[in-house]
Scaffold this motif. Structure first.
Motif, PDB file in Angstrom:
ATOM      1  N   PHE A 147      -0.791  -2.828   8.872  1.00 14.17           N
ATOM      2  CA  PHE A 147      -1.022  -4.255   9.097  1.00 14.17           C
ATOM      3  C   PHE A 147      -2.482  -4.676   8.900  1.00 14.17           C
ATOM      4  O   PHE A 147      -2.779  -5.608   8.165  1.00 14.17           O
ATOM      5  CB  PHE A 147      -0.548  -4.640  10.505  1.00 14.17           C
ATOM      6  N   PHE A 148      -3.410  -3.982   9.555  1.00  8.20           N
ATOM      7  CA  PHE A 148      -4.768  -4.501   9.593  1.00  8.20           C
ATOM      8  C   PHE A 148      -5.511  -4.498   8.255  1.00  8.20           C
ATOM      9  O   PHE A 148      -6.157  -5.494   7.924  1.00  8.20           O
ATOM     10  CB  PHE A 148      -5.578  -3.836  10.705  1.00  8.20           C
ATOM     11  N   PRO A 149      -5.424  -3.436   7.454  1.00 12.58           N
ATOM     12  CA  PRO A 149      -6.149  -3.526   6.174  1.00 12.58           C
ATOM     13  C   PRO A 149      -5.663  -4.682   5.299  1.00 12.58           C
ATOM     14  O   PRO A 149      -6.480  -5.397   4.722  1.00 12.58           O
ATOM     15  CB  PRO A 149      -5.853  -2.178   5.507  1.00 12.58           C
ATOM     16  N   ILE A 150      -4.361  -4.899   5.234  1.00  9.59           N
ATOM     17  CA  ILE A 150      -3.867  -5.992   4.380  1.00  9.59           C
ATOM     18  C   ILE A 150      -4.250  -7.339   4.972  1.00  9.59           C
ATOM     19  O   ILE A 150      -4.748  -8.220   4.267  1.00  9.59           O
ATOM     20  CB  ILE A 150      -2.342  -5.885   4.123  1.00  9.59           C
ATOM     21  N   ALA A 151      -4.077  -7.485   6.284  1.00  8.24           N
ATOM     22  CA  ALA A 151      -4.400  -8.778   6.905  1.00  8.24           C
ATOM     23  C   ALA A 151      -5.885  -9.086   6.738  1.00  8.24           C
ATOM     24  O   ALA A 151      -6.265 -10.202   6.382  1.00  8.24           O
ATOM     25  CB  ALA A 151      -4.017  -8.762   8.382  1.00  8.24           C
ATOM     26  N   PHE A 152      -6.728  -8.073   6.944  1.00  8.59           N
ATOM     27  CA  PHE A 152      -8.174  -8.260   6.809  1.00  8.59           C
ATOM     28  C   PHE A 152      -8.557  -8.614   5.375  1.00  8.59           C
ATOM     29  O   PHE A 152      -9.359  -9.512   5.126  1.00  8.59           O
ATOM     30  CB  PHE A 152      -8.914  -6.997   7.262  1.00  8.59           C
ATOM     31  N   ASN A 153      -7.947  -7.907   4.424  1.00  4.54           N
ATOM     32  CA  ASN A 153      -8.259  -8.177   3.022  1.00  4.54           C
ATOM     33  C   ASN A 153      -7.806  -9.561   2.586  1.00  4.54           C
ATOM     34  O   ASN A 153      -8.506 -10.242   1.839  1.00  4.54           O
ATOM     35  CB  ASN A 153      -7.633  -7.121   2.110  1.00  4.54           C
ATOM     36  N   VAL A 154      -6.618  -9.963   3.022  1.00  2.00           N
ATOM     37  CA  VAL A 154      -6.128 -11.295   2.658  1.00  2.00           C
ATOM     38  C   VAL A 154      -7.045 -12.355   3.266  1.00  2.00           C
ATOM     39  O   VAL A 154      -7.434 -13.312   2.594  1.00  2.00           O
ATOM     40  CB  VAL A 154      -4.662 -11.497   3.114  1.00  2.00           C
ATOM     41  N   LEU A 155      -7.414 -12.150   4.507  1.00  2.00           N
ATOM     42  CA  LEU A 155      -8.333 -13.085   5.168  1.00  2.00           C
ATOM     43  C   LEU A 155      -9.644 -13.185   4.392  1.00  2.00           C
ATOM     44  O   LEU A 155     -10.123 -14.286   4.097  1.00  2.00           O
ATOM     45  CB  LEU A 155      -8.585 -12.637   6.608  1.00  2.00           C
ATOM     46  N   MET A 189      -4.726 -13.155  -4.494  1.00  2.00           N
ATOM     47  CA  MET A 189      -3.885 -12.101  -5.083  1.00  2.00           C
ATOM     48  C   MET A 189      -4.626 -10.784  -5.349  1.00  2.00           C
ATOM     49  O   MET A 189      -4.111  -9.719  -5.007  1.00  2.00           O
ATOM     50  CB  MET A 189      -3.235 -12.626  -6.376  1.00  2.00           C
ATOM     51  N   PRO A 190      -5.824 -10.813  -5.935  1.00  2.00           N
ATOM     52  CA  PRO A 190      -6.518  -9.543  -6.144  1.00  2.00           C
ATOM     53  C   PRO A 190      -6.770  -8.817  -4.822  1.00  2.00           C
ATOM     54  O   PRO A 190      -6.664  -7.593  -4.751  1.00  2.00           O
ATOM     55  CB  PRO A 190      -7.837  -9.960  -6.792  1.00  2.00           C
ATOM     56  N   HIS A 191      -7.083  -9.578  -3.774  1.00  2.00           N
ATOM     57  CA  HIS A 191      -7.295  -8.959  -2.459  1.00  2.00           C
ATOM     58  C   HIS A 191      -5.973  -8.459  -1.888  1.00  2.00           C
ATOM     59  O   HIS A 191      -5.953  -7.465  -1.158  1.00  2.00           O
ATOM     60  CB  HIS A 191      -7.925  -9.952  -1.491  1.00  2.00           C
ATOM     61  N   ILE A 192      -4.898  -9.168  -2.189  1.00  2.00           N
ATOM     62  CA  ILE A 192      -3.593  -8.717  -1.706  1.00  2.00           C
ATOM     63  C   ILE A 192      -3.245  -7.385  -2.364  1.00  2.00           C
ATOM     64  O   ILE A 192      -2.764  -6.458  -1.710  1.00  2.00           O
ATOM     65  CB  ILE A 192      -2.509  -9.784  -1.989  1.00  2.00           C
ATOM     66  N   ALA A 193      -3.540  -7.270  -3.645  1.00  2.00           N
ATOM     67  CA  ALA A 193      -3.260  -6.021  -4.357  1.00  2.00           C
ATOM     68  C   ALA A 193      -4.094  -4.874  -3.791  1.00  2.00           C
ATOM     69  O   ALA A 193      -3.581  -3.794  -3.486  1.00  2.00           O
ATOM     70  CB  ALA A 193      -3.520  -6.197  -5.853  1.00  2.00           C
ATOM     71  N   THR A 194      -5.395  -5.114  -3.636  1.00  2.00           N
ATOM     72  CA  THR A 194      -6.277  -4.080  -3.095  1.00  2.00           C
ATOM     73  C   THR A 194      -5.890  -3.730  -1.662  1.00  2.00           C
ATOM     74  O   THR A 194      -5.827  -2.554  -1.294  1.00  2.00           O
ATOM     75  CB  THR A 194      -7.740  -4.568  -3.109  1.00  2.00           C
ATOM     76  N   GLY A 195      -5.623  -4.756  -0.876  1.00  2.00           N
ATOM     77  CA  GLY A 195      -5.247  -4.548   0.516  1.00  2.00           C
ATOM     78  C   GLY A 195      -3.947  -3.776   0.648  1.00  2.00           C
ATOM     79  O   GLY A 195      -3.824  -2.902   1.507  1.00  2.00           O
TER      80      GLY A 195
END
Ligand SMILES: Nc1ncnc2c1ncn2[C@@H]1O[C@H](COP(=O)(O)OP(=O)(O)O)[C@@H](O)[C@H]1O
Ligand SMILES: [Mg+2]
Lengths: 270, 266
Positions: A147-155, A189-195
């Motif tokens: 949860f946290f890496p994706i949420a943080f990256n999307v944010l 989107m790029p952050h979503i992919a990386t996250g």
């Protein structure tokens, strides 16, 4: 400037990838096999300290035959998949919603950064205190980790979207929801992919760690009990499966997704 | 008598930016009054920092205002809306949408049927000369093409008033001249009501029916210069020999110079 749409087809690129990979892979496997065999042949009691590749292969055949390997492997994969999917499904909208309002986003940014840096393994003890050694504990840790890496990256991604894109959509009459759908989501989107890649990578580590500490089945459990029972071949086999599975997952699924998303819109200068 | 219908009315508009650190505030606009009539292109020039963008952002509904009144077609401005289209200085077309999907974005937001959107998008693609680039992404376009796309996007949404904030400031001089001539052609063809902000005196004189010269900060309306040249005749080649153009440009230049020197002395 070269147009992306006229670039090589996906099938062609995939084939190319396979060819280059196949070559490197064969060399790598042969190299590892030779070094590993030599070390194993030189040490005393290899069955206990480092079984030869052949011994490991034999043990895998044995475990396949007993049906243990597919069952452990399946358990572990299922945990990864369910944990990652739920983690991403909750984390992406969460990051988006926090990111909408700049003040809220600035407030939550350090908190999210804190949690994404406290690894799943570090929260294990407290979760065990709450729920004991159970599937629930393992699942909670995987979920937390994904949860946290994706949420943080999307944010972070939403915060980095230039305000003028949002202003442009609003002056075209976009509602709040349309701004999310047409600007924030694609812009992040790029952050979503990386996250996603980070989340799944961390979740994979958490699955193994979770199974070692609190599990009754799975690859983590297998290498942990293998050590207890002096079945070193099983330990080595488990380690190899963990690594190989990740490489396949990362190389053929996550990395291409990340590279394609980032490149397609020219958000990163090539 | 459509020609005298005021589409945009601003009365007694003032604006202060609060400064949270010092507690003082920046006085950006003072008592602005203006009217934009249907089909008119009004340019606003003034020294840098005189509040031009502030005015535009207020009119766009992106910046809330407390003092004064601004309305479009009799409706008080309270937030962004499709009745006012904006072309921003920096490239604000969305990088993840192709040219045609950027141009059709406003109609998509309004929920028009696909066929209707693509028909109207094609019309504006042709109008701004982007035919053949419909499926390109913004990063595949030159700076001038990006701004053409931004102009087409705003026009395609069919706003009552089009607001432009130094839209050609970031392109090279040669492209800028072409874009100015194209905007003149578009203004002639579409009869849009346009507020055009610029810091270039030549650009203001070339495009405007009326040019509003702003004073240095706080921005006040210093003077209005009427440029009486038919749009059909506005081509840069002719302008250097056009007495009316030269008169207007020199007048605007003189007014702006006064303000720039005021700003320097402060
Ligand atoms: N968000 C803001 N907060 C505080 N001051 C601002 C802000 N935006 C602009 N200003 C100040 O208001 C004045 C007018 O700015 P602006 O409208 O951008 O001028 P122009 O577009 O004419 O160059 C400037 O002195 C600028 O520094
Ligand atoms: Mg400005």
């Amino acid at each position: 400037m070269q147009s992306k749409s006229k670039g090589p087809s996906l099938a062609w690129r995939f084939q190319r990838l396979l060819q280059i990979d196949a070559m490197n892979l064969v060399i790598l496997i042969i190299g590892v096999y030779i070094v590993w065999s030599i070390i194993s042949a030189l040490i005393d009691n290899p069955a206990r300290y480092l079984p030869s590749p052949i011994a490991v292969a034999l043990s895998s055949v044995d475990m396949l035959y007993k049906g243990l390997l597919p069952s452990y492997f399946g358990d572990t994969l299922m945990r990864l998949i369910s944990g990652s999917i739920i983690g991403l499904a909750v984390g992406i909208p969460f990051g988006l919603v926090l990111g909408i309002n700049r003040t809220v986003a600035d407030m939550f940014h350090p908190i999210m950064n804190f949690f994404q840096s406290v690894s799943g393994i570090a929260i294990f003890p407290i979760v065990v205190i709450w729920w004991g050694n159970s599937d629930k504990t393992i699942f909670a840790v995987i979920l937390y980790t994904a949860f946290f890496p994706i949420a943080f990256n999307v944010l972070s991604g939403v915060r980095e979207i230039p305000i003028r894109y949002i202003s442009a959509a609003r002056t075209l009459g976009a509602s709040r929801f349309q701004v999310i759908k047409d600007v924030l989501l694609p812009g992040a989107m790029p952050h979503i992919a990386t996250g996603s890649r980070l989340s799944i990578g961390f979740a994979w580590r958490a699955v193994i760690a979770g199974e070692m500490l609190a599990g009754q089945q799975g690859l983590g459990w297998m290498i942990f009990t293998g050590q207890d029972a002096d079945r070193t071949a099983e330990v080595v086999l488990g380690m190899m499966l963990i690594g190989v599975t990740w490489i396949i997952l990362d190389h053929y699924l996550l990395r291409p997704f990340e590279a394609d998303t980032i490149e397609r819109w020219g958000l990163v200068q090539r | 008598m459509n020609a005298m219908t005021a589409k945009l009315v601003v009365e007694g508009l003032c604006h202060h930016y609060p400064d949270e650190y010092t507690g003082e505030s920046v006085h950006a606009l003072e008592d602005i009054n203006l009217e934009l009539y249907e089909g008119e292109l009004v340019s606003v020039v003034g020294p840098s920092g005189c509040g031009k963008s502030t005015l535009l952002n207020i009119l766009a509904g992106l910046l809330p205002y407390k003092v004064g009144k601004a309305s479009v077609d009799g409706k008080v401005i309270e937030g962004p809306g499709p009745d006012r289209g904006v072309v921003f200085q920096e490239h604000a077309i969305l990088p993840w949408r192709t040219v045609s999907r950027n141009i059709g974005h406003g109609l998509e937001i309004r929920g028009l049927p696909k066929e209707e959107i693509s028909r109207r998008v094609q019309e504006y693609v042709d109008l701004v000369g982007l035919s053949g680039f419909e499926d390109k992404y913004p990063h595949e376009l030159s700076g001038g093409m990006k701004q053409r796309c931004a102009v087409a996007r705003t026009l395609c949404a069919d706003p009552i008033v089009m607001l432009m904030d130094e839209p050609f400031a970031a392109v090279d001089a040669q492209t800028r001249i072409t874009l100015q001539e194209e905007l003149n052609r578009i203004a002639l063809a579409t009869k849009k009501t346009i507020l055009f902000i610029t810091h270039s005196v030549d650009e203001a004189a070339f495009l405007a029916d009326r040019c509003l010269v702003f004073s240095a900060r706080p921005g006040r309306l210093k003077q209005i210069v009427t440029v009486d040249i038919p749009r059909e005749k506005r081509i840069w080649e002719n302008m250097n020999a056009d007495a009316e153009f030269i008169r207007c440009r020199d007048e605007i230049l003189r007014l702006v110079r006064e303000e720039v020197s005021v700003a320097i002395e402060e």
